[in-house]
Motif scaffolding. Structure first.
Motif, PDB file in Angstrom:
ATOM      1  N   PRO A   1      14.541 -96.551  31.166  1.00  0.00           N
ATOM      2  CA  PRO A   1      13.541 -95.496  31.311  1.00  0.00           C
ATOM      3  C   PRO A   1      13.356 -94.937  32.721  1.00  0.00           C
ATOM      4  O   PRO A   1      12.522 -94.059  32.922  1.00  0.00           O
ATOM      5  N   GLU A   2      14.125 -95.401  33.692  1.00  0.00           N
ATOM      6  CA  GLU A   2      13.902 -94.935  35.059  1.00  0.00           C
ATOM      7  C   GLU A   2      13.982 -93.414  35.194  1.00  0.00           C
ATOM      8  O   GLU A   2      13.112 -92.817  35.850  1.00  0.00           O
ATOM      9  N   PRO A   3      14.964 -92.729  34.599  1.00  0.00           N
ATOM     10  CA  PRO A   3      14.988 -91.258  34.736  1.00  0.00           C
ATOM     11  C   PRO A   3      13.709 -90.589  34.201  1.00  0.00           C
ATOM     12  O   PRO A   3      13.220 -89.616  34.783  1.00  0.00           O
ATOM     13  N   PHE A   4      13.163 -91.116  33.116  1.00  0.00           N
ATOM     14  CA  PHE A   4      11.910 -90.594  32.571  1.00  0.00           C
ATOM     15  C   PHE A   4      10.798 -90.714  33.606  1.00  0.00           C
ATOM     16  O   PHE A   4      10.095 -89.748  33.897  1.00  0.00           O
TER      17      PHE A   4
ATOM     18  N   ARG B   1      11.048 -91.182  36.859  1.00  0.00           N
ATOM     19  CA  ARG B   1      11.339 -90.357  38.041  1.00  0.00           C
ATOM     20  C   ARG B   1      10.954 -88.894  37.794  1.00  0.00           C
ATOM     21  O   ARG B   1      10.454 -88.218  38.685  1.00  0.00           O
ATOM     22  N   SER B   2      11.184 -88.428  36.568  1.00  0.00           N
ATOM     23  CA  SER B   2      10.838 -87.038  36.245  1.00  0.00           C
ATOM     24  C   SER B   2       9.324 -86.794  36.306  1.00  0.00           C
ATOM     25  O   SER B   2       8.889 -85.656  36.432  1.00  0.00           O
ATOM     26  N   LEU B   3       8.544 -87.876  36.250  1.00  0.00           N
ATOM     27  CA  LEU B   3       7.090 -87.774  36.346  1.00  0.00           C
ATOM     28  C   LEU B   3       6.591 -87.960  37.783  1.00  0.00           C
ATOM     29  O   LEU B   3       5.392 -87.895  38.028  1.00  0.00           O
ATOM     30  N   GLY B   4       7.506 -88.225  38.704  1.00  0.00           N
ATOM     31  CA  GLY B   4       7.129 -88.386  40.105  1.00  0.00           C
ATOM     32  C   GLY B   4       7.126 -89.806  40.615  1.00  0.00           C
ATOM     33  O   GLY B   4       6.803 -90.054  41.777  1.00  0.00           O
ATOM     34  N   PHE B   5       7.463 -90.768  39.781  1.00  0.00           N
ATOM     35  CA  PHE B   5       7.565 -92.155  40.228  1.00  0.00           C
ATOM     36  C   PHE B   5       8.793 -92.319  41.128  1.00  0.00           C
ATOM     37  O   PHE B   5       9.802 -91.631  40.935  1.00  0.00           O
ATOM     38  N   ALA B   6       8.706 -93.229  42.079  1.00  0.00           N
ATOM     39  CA  ALA B   6       9.827 -93.533  42.971  1.00  0.00           C
ATOM     40  C   ALA B   6       9.906 -95.041  43.164  1.00  0.00           C
ATOM     41  O   ALA B   6       8.882 -95.740  43.121  1.00  0.00           O
TER      42      ALA B   6
END
Length: 144
Positions: A118-121, A123-128
């Motif tokens: 789920p990392e790309p999901f 990241r698309s929300l602004g998580f890093a």
């Protein structure tokens, strides 16, 4: 499509346990029954059933504590029949708003690393990525 978070109740808990992720995603999130059992023994757990347009479609659990792990999105699951409709995005947005209302400045999540994770999901929300690990999983954070 309206997404609502509601407390677990005797009326909805079995239906939450019956929800399933898509085939091939089982290794990415624990079954909801396991999550609910963990919530029973950890008072820091904040659990909600997810409804979309009146239909039960998912489950979310937050580690809701300023100590220890901080505010961490512990579990997020959307039933296979409801994936790809933006429900997960709305759930994360509502959880972030709940955490922000407590004066918290960061929401964290750990993810299963690798293909299909789920990392790309997130990241698309602004998580890093933070550089931290939790149970051998990389931790990502979203500034609030």
């Amino acid at each position: 499509m309206a997404v609502e978070l509601e407390p677990l109740t005797p009326e909805n808990v079995r239906a939450v346990c019956d929800l399933r992720v898509a085939p091939g995603q089982e290794h990415l999130v624990a079954p909801n029954a396991v999550s609910i059992a963990e919530a029973y023994v950890y008072p820091q757990a904040w659990c909600r059933a997810v409804r979309s347009d009146g239909r039960l479609v998912g489950f979310v659990m937050l580690w809701d504590s300023p100590e220890e792990l901080g505010h961490m999105l512990w579990r997020l699951m959307v039933d296979a029949s409801a994936q790809g409709r933006g429900i997960g995005r709305q759930v994360v947005g509502q959880v972030a708003a709940y955490v922000r209302a407590q004066g918290v400045r960061e929401l964290r999540v750990s993810v299963v690393d690798g293909e299909g994770g789920p990392e790309p999901f997130y990241r698309s929300l602004g998580f890093a990525r933070t550089g931290e690990m939790a149970d051998d999983e990389p931790v990502l954070a979203l500034g609030l």
